[in-house]
Design a protein around this motif. Structure first.
Motif, PDB file in Angstrom:
ATOM      1  N   VAL A  46     -19.866 -72.871  11.170  1.00 24.00           N
ATOM      2  CA  VAL A  46     -20.905 -72.751  10.143  1.00 24.00           C
ATOM      3  C   VAL A  46     -21.639 -71.422  10.277  1.00 24.00           C
ATOM      4  CG1 VAL A  46     -23.034 -73.759   9.255  1.00 24.00           C
ATOM      5  CG2 VAL A  46     -21.174 -75.256   9.978  1.00 24.00           C
ATOM      6  N   ILE A  47     -21.783 -70.936  11.499  1.00 25.70           N
ATOM      7  CA  ILE A  47     -22.445 -69.648  11.734  1.00 25.70           C
ATOM      8  C   ILE A  47     -21.553 -68.485  11.314  1.00 25.70           C
ATOM      9  CG2 ILE A  47     -23.386 -68.130  13.527  1.00 25.70           C
ATOM     10  CD1 ILE A  47     -24.212 -70.609  15.076  1.00 25.70           C
ATOM     11  N   THR A  48     -20.260 -68.592  11.591  1.00 26.19           N
ATOM     12  CA  THR A  48     -19.339 -67.494  11.275  1.00 26.19           C
ATOM     13  C   THR A  48     -18.917 -67.483   9.813  1.00 26.19           C
ATOM     14  OG1 THR A  48     -17.442 -68.861  11.930  1.00 26.19           O
ATOM     15  CG2 THR A  48     -18.415 -67.457  13.617  1.00 26.19           C
ATOM     16  N   LEU A  67     -20.002 -78.540   2.830  1.00 26.76           N
ATOM     17  CA  LEU A  67     -19.927 -77.082   2.708  1.00 26.76           C
ATOM     18  C   LEU A  67     -19.121 -76.674   1.486  1.00 26.76           C
ATOM     19  CD1 LEU A  67     -19.357 -76.051   6.442  1.00 26.76           C
ATOM     20  CD2 LEU A  67     -21.400 -75.625   5.068  1.00 26.76           C
ATOM     21  N   ALA A  68     -18.013 -77.376   1.216  1.00 28.52           N
ATOM     22  CA  ALA A  68     -17.176 -77.046   0.063  1.00 28.52           C
ATOM     23  C   ALA A  68     -17.946 -77.230  -1.237  1.00 28.52           C
ATOM     24  CB  ALA A  68     -15.920 -77.910   0.072  1.00 28.52           C
ATOM     25  N   LEU A  69     -18.672 -78.327  -1.355  1.00 29.26           N
ATOM     26  CA  LEU A  69     -19.466 -78.575  -2.561  1.00 29.26           C
ATOM     27  C   LEU A  69     -20.603 -77.567  -2.685  1.00 29.26           C
ATOM     28  CD1 LEU A  69     -19.657 -82.478  -2.511  1.00 29.26           C
ATOM     29  CD2 LEU A  69     -18.241 -81.034  -3.994  1.00 29.26           C
ATOM     30  N   LEU A  70     -21.208 -77.203  -1.549  1.00 29.80           N
ATOM     31  CA  LEU A  70     -22.301 -76.227  -1.574  1.00 29.80           C
ATOM     32  C   LEU A  70     -21.797 -74.862  -2.033  1.00 29.80           C
ATOM     33  CD1 LEU A  70     -25.205 -75.383  -0.910  1.00 29.80           C
ATOM     34  CD2 LEU A  70     -24.477 -74.992   1.452  1.00 29.80           C
ATOM     35  N   LEU A  71     -20.666 -74.431  -1.513  1.00 28.89           N
ATOM     36  CA  LEU A  71     -20.103 -73.143  -1.902  1.00 28.89           C
ATOM     37  C   LEU A  71     -19.752 -73.116  -3.389  1.00 28.89           C
ATOM     38  CD1 LEU A  71     -17.799 -72.569   1.191  1.00 28.89           C
ATOM     39  CD2 LEU A  71     -19.745 -71.138   0.550  1.00 28.89           C
ATOM     40  N   THR A  72     -19.165 -74.200  -3.878  1.00 27.03           N
ATOM     41  CA  THR A  72     -18.813 -74.282  -5.295  1.00 27.03           C
ATOM     42  C   THR A  72     -20.068 -74.250  -6.170  1.00 27.03           C
ATOM     43  OG1 THR A  72     -16.867 -75.615  -4.710  1.00 27.03           O
ATOM     44  CG2 THR A  72     -17.545 -75.617  -7.014  1.00 27.03           C
ATOM     45  N   ALA A  73     -21.112 -74.963  -5.734  1.00 24.76           N
ATOM     46  CA  ALA A  73     -22.364 -74.973  -6.491  1.00 24.76           C
ATOM     47  C   ALA A  73     -23.023 -73.595  -6.498  1.00 24.76           C
ATOM     48  CB  ALA A  73     -23.316 -76.018  -5.902  1.00 24.76           C
ATOM     49  N   ALA A  95     -14.020 -68.343   2.564  1.00 19.64           N
ATOM     50  CA  ALA A  95     -14.949 -69.415   2.900  1.00 19.64           C
ATOM     51  C   ALA A  95     -14.235 -70.766   2.901  1.00 19.64           C
ATOM     52  CB  ALA A  95     -16.115 -69.437   1.908  1.00 19.64           C
ATOM     53  N   ALA A  96     -13.339 -70.967   1.936  1.00 26.52           N
ATOM     54  CA  ALA A  96     -12.571 -72.212   1.893  1.00 26.52           C
ATOM     55  C   ALA A  96     -11.687 -72.342   3.125  1.00 26.52           C
ATOM     56  CB  ALA A  96     -11.720 -72.263   0.624  1.00 26.52           C
ATOM     57  N   GLY A  97     -11.095 -71.237   3.552  1.00 33.02           N
ATOM     58  CA  GLY A  97     -10.285 -71.261   4.762  1.00 33.02           C
ATOM     59  C   GLY A  97     -11.102 -71.602   5.990  1.00 33.02           C
ATOM     60  N   ALA A  98     -12.318 -71.072   6.064  1.00 34.23           N
ATOM     61  CA  ALA A  98     -13.202 -71.390   7.192  1.00 34.23           C
ATOM     62  C   ALA A  98     -13.541 -72.870   7.216  1.00 34.23           C
ATOM     63  CB  ALA A  98     -14.477 -70.548   7.093  1.00 34.23           C
ATOM     64  N   VAL A  99     -13.817 -73.439   6.043  1.00 35.27           N
ATOM     65  CA  VAL A  99     -14.123 -74.867   5.960  1.00 35.27           C
ATOM     66  C   VAL A  99     -12.887 -75.696   6.288  1.00 35.27           C
ATOM     67  CG1 VAL A  99     -14.798 -76.720   4.392  1.00 35.27           C
ATOM     68  CG2 VAL A  99     -15.982 -74.522   4.291  1.00 35.27           C
ATOM     69  N   PHE A 100     -11.750 -75.271   5.761  1.00 35.60           N
ATOM     70  CA  PHE A 100     -10.516 -76.032   5.968  1.00 35.60           C
ATOM     71  C   PHE A 100     -10.143 -76.078   7.446  1.00 35.60           C
ATOM     72  CE2 PHE A 100      -7.141 -78.023   3.591  1.00 35.60           C
ATOM     73  CZ  PHE A 100      -6.076 -78.056   4.477  1.00 35.60           C
TER      74      PHE A 100
END
Length: 286
Positions: free
Chosen positions: A61-63, A144-150, A199-204
Protein backbone atom coordinates in the motif's frame (compact mmCIF):
# COMPACT_ATOMS: atom_id res chain seq x y z
CA UNK A 1 -20.26 -23.95 -2.08
CA UNK A 2 -22.88 -21.44 -0.99
CA UNK A 3 -24.22 -19.08 -3.67
CA UNK A 4 -23.39 -16.05 -1.52
CA UNK A 5 -19.76 -17.21 -1.29
CA UNK A 6 -19.55 -17.62 -5.08
CA UNK A 7 -21.09 -14.17 -5.55
CA UNK A 8 -18.67 -12.60 -3.07
CA UNK A 9 -15.71 -14.20 -4.84
CA UNK A 10 -17.03 -12.87 -8.15
CA UNK A 11 -17.42 -9.33 -6.82
CA UNK A 12 -13.85 -9.29 -5.48
CA UNK A 13 -12.53 -10.64 -8.78
CA UNK A 14 -14.69 -8.20 -10.73
CA UNK A 15 -13.33 -5.20 -8.82
CA UNK A 16 -9.79 -6.29 -9.71
CA UNK A 17 -10.83 -6.78 -13.33
CA UNK A 18 -12.33 -3.28 -13.47
CA UNK A 19 -9.09 -1.76 -12.21
CA UNK A 20 -7.16 -3.79 -14.78
CA UNK A 21 -9.36 -2.68 -17.69
CA UNK A 22 -10.11 0.98 -16.98
CA UNK A 23 -6.73 2.28 -18.20
CA UNK A 24 -6.95 0.16 -21.35
CA UNK A 25 -10.44 1.52 -22.03
CA UNK A 26 -9.27 5.11 -21.52
CA UNK A 27 -6.41 4.83 -24.02
CA UNK A 28 -8.51 3.00 -26.59
CA UNK A 29 -11.40 5.44 -26.28
CA UNK A 30 -9.34 8.65 -26.45
CA UNK A 31 -6.40 7.79 -28.71
CA UNK A 32 -8.13 5.05 -30.73
CA UNK A 33 -5.05 2.94 -29.91
CA UNK A 34 -5.34 -0.72 -28.89
CA UNK A 35 -2.52 -0.71 -26.37
CA UNK A 36 -0.84 -4.12 -26.57
CA UNK A 37 1.55 -2.96 -23.83
CA UNK A 38 -1.18 -2.91 -21.22
CA UNK A 39 -0.71 -6.46 -19.94
CA UNK A 40 3.05 -5.98 -19.57
CA UNK A 41 2.49 -2.70 -17.70
CA UNK A 42 0.29 -4.58 -15.22
CA UNK A 43 2.91 -7.27 -14.64
CA UNK A 44 5.68 -4.66 -14.33
CA UNK A 45 3.68 -2.91 -11.60
CA UNK A 46 3.22 -6.23 -9.83
CA UNK A 47 6.92 -7.10 -10.03
CA UNK A 48 8.03 -3.70 -8.74
CA UNK A 49 5.63 -4.01 -5.81
CA UNK A 50 6.85 -7.51 -5.01
CA UNK A 51 10.55 -6.59 -5.10
CA UNK A 52 9.95 -3.50 -2.92
CA UNK A 53 8.18 -5.76 -0.40
CA UNK A 54 10.65 -8.66 -0.57
CA UNK A 55 13.96 -6.74 -0.56
CA UNK A 56 13.04 -3.47 1.17
CA UNK A 57 10.27 -4.68 3.45
CA UNK A 58 7.87 -1.99 2.19
CA UNK A 59 4.15 -2.60 2.48
CA UNK A 60 2.49 -2.71 -0.98
CA UNK A 61 0.00 0.00 0.00
CA UNK A 62 2.95 2.32 0.68
CA UNK A 63 4.74 1.49 -2.58
CA UNK A 64 1.61 1.66 -4.75
CA UNK A 65 1.74 5.46 -5.34
CA UNK A 66 5.44 5.30 -6.29
CA UNK A 67 4.84 2.37 -8.65
CA UNK A 68 1.87 4.18 -10.23
CA UNK A 69 3.88 7.38 -10.79
CA UNK A 70 6.79 5.43 -12.27
CA UNK A 71 4.45 3.69 -14.72
CA UNK A 72 2.88 7.06 -15.57
CA UNK A 73 6.30 8.44 -16.48
CA UNK A 74 7.08 5.36 -18.57
CA UNK A 75 3.75 5.56 -20.38
CA UNK A 76 4.10 9.30 -21.02
CA UNK A 77 7.57 8.85 -22.55
CA UNK A 78 6.56 5.84 -24.65
CA UNK A 79 3.58 7.69 -26.12
CA UNK A 80 5.35 11.01 -26.64
CA UNK A 81 8.47 9.50 -28.22
CA UNK A 82 7.07 6.57 -30.19
CA UNK A 83 3.30 6.29 -30.49
CA UNK A 84 2.71 10.00 -31.05
CA UNK A 85 4.51 9.71 -34.38
CA UNK A 86 1.81 7.43 -35.76
CA UNK A 87 -1.17 8.18 -33.50
CA UNK A 88 -3.31 9.39 -36.43
CA UNK A 89 -2.37 6.41 -38.62
CA UNK A 90 -4.74 3.45 -39.12
CA UNK A 91 -5.38 1.28 -36.07
CA UNK A 92 -3.31 -1.57 -37.50
CA UNK A 93 -0.21 0.65 -37.50
CA UNK A 94 -0.48 1.65 -33.84
CA UNK A 95 -1.42 -1.90 -32.90
CA UNK A 96 1.72 -3.23 -34.59
CA UNK A 97 3.88 -0.60 -32.89
CA UNK A 98 2.52 -1.29 -29.40
CA UNK A 99 2.83 -5.03 -30.06
CA UNK A 100 6.52 -4.60 -30.91
CA UNK A 101 7.10 -2.45 -27.82
CA UNK A 102 5.27 -5.06 -25.75
CA UNK A 103 7.57 -7.80 -27.03
CA UNK A 104 10.58 -5.73 -25.97
CA UNK A 105 9.22 -5.05 -22.47
CA UNK A 106 8.00 -8.63 -22.05
CA UNK A 107 11.38 -10.11 -22.92
CA UNK A 108 13.25 -7.61 -20.75
CA UNK A 109 11.11 -8.57 -17.76
CA UNK A 110 11.55 -12.27 -18.49
CA UNK A 111 15.33 -11.91 -18.73
CA UNK A 112 15.83 -9.73 -15.64
CA UNK A 113 12.96 -10.92 -13.42
CA UNK A 114 12.36 -14.46 -14.85
CA UNK A 115 8.86 -15.88 -15.27
CA UNK A 116 8.71 -17.33 -11.76
CA UNK A 117 5.31 -16.51 -10.18
CA UNK A 118 5.67 -14.05 -7.30
CA UNK A 119 3.16 -12.81 -4.78
CA UNK A 120 3.20 -10.42 -1.85
CA UNK A 121 2.17 -12.42 1.23
CA UNK A 122 0.16 -10.51 3.81
CA UNK A 123 -0.64 -12.55 6.91
CA UNK A 124 -3.83 -10.77 7.94
CA UNK A 125 -6.22 -13.71 8.23
CA UNK A 126 -9.79 -13.93 6.97
CA UNK A 127 -13.09 -12.21 7.62
CA UNK A 128 -16.36 -14.10 8.18
CA UNK A 129 -19.47 -12.07 7.31
CA UNK A 130 -22.74 -13.96 7.67
CA UNK A 131 -21.09 -17.22 6.68
CA UNK A 132 -19.16 -15.71 3.76
CA UNK A 133 -15.43 -16.17 4.38
CA UNK A 134 -13.09 -13.82 2.58
CA UNK A 135 -9.30 -13.54 2.99
CA UNK A 136 -8.24 -10.16 4.30
CA UNK A 137 -5.80 -9.54 1.44
CA UNK A 138 -8.62 -9.96 -1.10
CA UNK A 139 -10.78 -7.46 0.75
CA UNK A 140 -7.94 -4.95 0.81
CA UNK A 141 -7.28 -5.58 -2.88
CA UNK A 142 -10.96 -5.05 -3.73
CA UNK A 143 -11.07 -1.84 -1.71
CA UNK A 144 -7.96 -0.45 -3.39
CA UNK A 145 -9.21 -1.43 -6.86
CA UNK A 146 -12.55 0.32 -6.32
CA UNK A 147 -10.80 3.36 -4.84
CA UNK A 148 -8.45 3.68 -7.81
CA UNK A 149 -11.33 3.35 -10.27
CA UNK A 150 -13.35 5.97 -8.37
CA UNK A 151 -10.40 8.38 -8.29
CA UNK A 152 -9.98 8.09 -12.06
CA UNK A 153 -13.68 8.80 -12.52
CA UNK A 154 -13.40 11.92 -10.35
CA UNK A 155 -10.34 13.10 -12.29
CA UNK A 156 -12.14 12.62 -15.60
CA UNK A 157 -15.28 14.33 -14.35
CA UNK A 158 -13.99 17.25 -12.31
CA UNK A 159 -10.44 18.25 -13.28
CA UNK A 160 -9.19 20.48 -16.09
CA UNK A 161 -7.07 17.62 -17.43
CA UNK A 162 -10.13 15.40 -17.41
CA UNK A 163 -12.17 17.96 -19.34
CA UNK A 164 -9.33 18.38 -21.86
CA UNK A 165 -9.20 14.60 -22.36
CA UNK A 166 -12.97 14.55 -22.90
CA UNK A 167 -12.69 17.39 -25.42
CA UNK A 168 -10.00 15.59 -27.39
CA UNK A 169 -12.03 12.38 -27.24
CA UNK A 170 -15.10 14.12 -28.65
CA UNK A 171 -13.44 16.20 -31.40
CA UNK A 172 -9.69 16.41 -31.86
CA UNK A 173 -9.76 19.28 -34.34
CA UNK A 174 -12.16 21.42 -32.32
CA UNK A 175 -10.09 20.83 -29.18
CA UNK A 176 -6.96 22.00 -31.01
CA UNK A 177 -8.78 25.15 -32.16
CA UNK A 178 -9.69 25.84 -28.52
CA UNK A 179 -6.00 25.91 -27.61
CA UNK A 180 -5.66 22.39 -26.21
CA UNK A 181 -2.29 20.80 -26.97
CA UNK A 182 -3.61 17.56 -28.38
CA UNK A 183 -0.30 15.70 -28.53
CA UNK A 184 0.39 16.49 -24.89
CA UNK A 185 -3.10 15.35 -23.88
CA UNK A 186 -2.50 12.12 -25.79
CA UNK A 187 0.72 11.56 -23.83
CA UNK A 188 -1.01 12.36 -20.53
CA UNK A 189 -3.85 9.99 -21.37
CA UNK A 190 -1.47 7.17 -22.25
CA UNK A 191 0.45 7.90 -19.06
CA UNK A 192 -2.74 7.68 -17.00
CA UNK A 193 -3.53 4.37 -18.69
CA UNK A 194 -0.09 3.06 -17.74
CA UNK A 195 -0.51 4.45 -14.21
CA UNK A 196 -3.76 2.55 -13.77
CA UNK A 197 -2.16 -0.60 -15.18
CA UNK A 198 0.79 -0.35 -12.78
CA UNK A 199 -1.51 0.32 -9.83
CA UNK A 200 -3.67 -2.64 -10.83
CA UNK A 201 -0.57 -4.82 -10.97
CA UNK A 202 0.44 -3.69 -7.49
CA UNK A 203 -3.01 -4.58 -6.16
CA UNK A 204 -3.09 -7.87 -8.04
CA UNK A 205 0.28 -8.91 -6.57
CA UNK A 206 -1.32 -8.69 -3.11
CA UNK A 207 -3.98 -11.24 -4.06
CA UNK A 208 -2.62 -13.56 -6.75
CA UNK A 209 0.84 -14.52 -8.05
CA UNK A 210 2.15 -12.41 -10.95
CA UNK A 211 4.32 -13.66 -13.79
CA UNK A 212 5.12 -12.55 -17.33
CA UNK A 213 3.06 -15.50 -18.58
CA UNK A 214 -0.06 -13.55 -17.54
CA UNK A 215 0.49 -10.53 -19.79
CA UNK A 216 -1.68 -11.95 -22.58
CA UNK A 217 -4.35 -13.06 -20.13
CA UNK A 218 -4.67 -9.58 -18.63
CA UNK A 219 -4.75 -7.97 -22.07
CA UNK A 220 -7.49 -10.35 -23.19
CA UNK A 221 -9.59 -9.70 -20.10
CA UNK A 222 -9.22 -5.93 -20.52
CA UNK A 223 -10.45 -6.27 -24.10
CA UNK A 224 -13.46 -8.37 -23.05
CA UNK A 225 -14.38 -5.96 -20.25
CA UNK A 226 -14.29 -2.98 -22.63
CA UNK A 227 -16.68 -4.76 -24.98
CA UNK A 228 -19.01 -5.85 -22.16
CA UNK A 229 -19.12 -2.54 -20.28
CA UNK A 230 -18.62 -0.03 -23.05
CA UNK A 231 -15.53 1.57 -24.56
CA UNK A 232 -14.19 4.83 -23.15
CA UNK A 233 -16.34 4.82 -20.02
CA UNK A 234 -15.04 4.49 -16.46
CA UNK A 235 -18.44 3.27 -15.19
CA UNK A 236 -18.48 0.92 -18.18
CA UNK A 237 -15.18 -0.63 -17.11
CA UNK A 238 -16.54 -1.06 -13.59
CA UNK A 239 -19.77 -2.67 -14.77
CA UNK A 240 -17.93 -4.83 -17.30
CA UNK A 241 -15.35 -5.93 -14.74
CA UNK A 242 -17.95 -6.84 -12.14
CA UNK A 243 -20.06 -8.65 -14.73
CA UNK A 244 -17.08 -10.67 -15.97
CA UNK A 245 -15.90 -11.47 -12.45
CA UNK A 246 -19.31 -12.72 -11.30
CA UNK A 247 -19.90 -14.71 -14.50
CA UNK A 248 -16.47 -16.34 -14.30
CA UNK A 249 -17.02 -17.17 -10.63
CA UNK A 250 -20.31 -18.98 -11.29
CA UNK A 251 -19.06 -20.55 -14.52
CA UNK A 252 -15.96 -21.82 -12.74
CA UNK A 253 -18.11 -23.44 -10.06
CA UNK A 254 -20.66 -24.97 -12.47
CA UNK A 255 -18.49 -25.89 -15.48
CA UNK A 256 -15.02 -25.95 -13.94
CA UNK A 257 -12.35 -23.23 -13.78
CA UNK A 258 -10.93 -24.27 -17.16
CA UNK A 259 -14.14 -23.10 -18.86
CA UNK A 260 -14.58 -19.78 -17.03
CA UNK A 261 -12.57 -17.77 -19.57
CA UNK A 262 -14.47 -19.37 -22.45
CA UNK A 263 -17.79 -18.23 -20.96
CA UNK A 264 -16.45 -14.68 -20.69
CA UNK A 265 -15.46 -14.58 -24.36
CA UNK A 266 -18.83 -16.08 -25.33
CA UNK A 267 -20.58 -13.25 -23.50
CA UNK A 268 -18.40 -10.75 -25.38
CA UNK A 269 -19.41 -12.24 -28.74
CA UNK A 270 -23.10 -12.13 -27.82
CA UNK A 271 -22.87 -8.48 -26.79
CA UNK A 272 -21.04 -7.57 -29.99
CA UNK A 273 -24.06 -8.85 -31.88
CA UNK A 274 -26.94 -7.54 -29.74
CA UNK A 275 -25.39 -4.43 -28.14
CA UNK A 276 -22.09 -3.30 -29.74
CA UNK A 277 -21.79 -0.27 -27.44
CA UNK A 278 -21.70 -2.45 -24.34
CA UNK A 279 -23.95 -2.48 -21.29
CA UNK A 280 -23.41 1.17 -20.35
CA UNK A 281 -21.48 2.46 -23.35
CA UNK A 282 -21.84 6.18 -24.04
CA UNK A 283 -20.37 8.65 -26.48
CA UNK A 284 -17.46 10.27 -24.65
CA UNK A 285 -17.19 10.55 -20.87
CA UNK A 286 -19.63 11.74 -18.33
Amino acid sequence: MDISQILANGIVLGALYACIAVGFSLVWGVLNVINMLHGSFIILGGYLTYFAWFYLGLHPVITLPAVALLLYALGFVVQYVFINKVVTAPVLTTLTLTFGLDMILYNLMTVFFTATPRRVTLDIGSVDIAGVVMPGDRLIGMGLALLLTALLYLVMRGSSIGRAIVAVRMDRQAAALMGIRVNRIYAITFGIGALMAGAAGAVFAMVFPVTTNLTGTFLGKAFVICVIGGLGSVPGALVGGLALGIIESFAGYILGPQHAITVGFLLMLILLVVRPTGLVGVKGYE
